[in-house]
Scaffold this active site. Structure first.
Site, mmCIF file in Angstrom:
data_model
loop_
_atom_site.group_PDB
_atom_site.id
_atom_site.type_symbol
_atom_site.label_atom_id
_atom_site.label_comp_id
_atom_site.label_asym_id
_atom_site.label_seq_id
_atom_site.Cartn_x
_atom_site.Cartn_y
_atom_site.Cartn_z
ATOM 1 N N SER A 165 0.643 -1.228 0.003
ATOM 2 C CA SER A 165 0.046 0.063 0.115
ATOM 3 C C SER A 165 0.879 1.236 -0.005
ATOM 4 C CB SER A 165 -0.822 -0.207 1.106
ATOM 5 O OG SER A 165 -1.713 1.191 1.167
ATOM 6 N N HIS A 166 0.294 2.398 -0.164
ATOM 7 C CA HIS A 166 1.042 3.680 -0.334
ATOM 8 C C HIS A 166 0.850 4.093 1.158
ATOM 9 C CE1 HIS A 166 0.578 3.592 -4.550
ATOM 10 N NE2 HIS A 166 1.060 4.588 -4.783
ATOM 11 N N SER A 167 0.372 3.405 1.943
ATOM 12 C CA SER A 167 0.177 3.847 3.253
ATOM 13 C C SER A 167 0.887 2.682 4.095
ATOM 14 C CB SER A 167 -1.104 4.015 3.865
ATOM 15 O OG SER A 167 -1.266 4.192 5.338
#
Length: 134
Positions: A10-12
């Site tokens: 994920s980007h997070s």
């Protein structure tokens, strides 16, 4: 018994680590790695993904689930850097990250093949969360 492993991207950082925690409670015997965020910010990093993939890779294979398009690009680069043949032992699941990962960990937990685990994840694209007419 060796099981198919899961790689969550994920980007997070918080999203994939929270999801990994949930999935570990559902099926603690499945190896799961999370790669999220880039340099303390949002984004993805091929080298972080490569390290995560190496940590869980086994002869049974790995199913990779991701959130957004650039995560796929960096994951493909990581697979290429490792010299792995995606489609044989590494499969990218075209699935919603949370629902797909949940279905995948259940299938992996019962001993499914890498193809079956990826198919379980992808089957969640058709999941209807609210019943009734629209």
């Amino acid at each position: 018994m060796s099981r198919v492993s899961l790689l969550l991207i994920s980007h997070s950082h918080d999203i994939v680590n929270g999801l990994k925690s949930l999935l570990n409670q559902v099926q603690p015997e499945v190896n799961i790695a999370a790669a999220g965020g880039a340099d303390g910010d949002i984004g993805t990093n091929a080298f972080t993904i490569k390290t995560a993939l190496e940590s869980i890779y086994s002869e049974r294979g790995v199913v990779i689930l991701f959130d957004l398009g650039s995560a796929l690009i960096n994951a493909e680069l990581a697979v290429e850097m490792l010299g792995l043949d995606d489609g044989e032992k590494v499969i990218f699941a075209d699935a919603p990250l949370v629902e797909g990962a949940y279905a995948a960990v259940v299938e992996a937990g019962v001993g499914g093949t890498v193809e079956e685990v990826a198919a379980a994840a992808e089957s969640t694209k058709q999941l209807q969360k609210i019943a009734g007419e629209k």
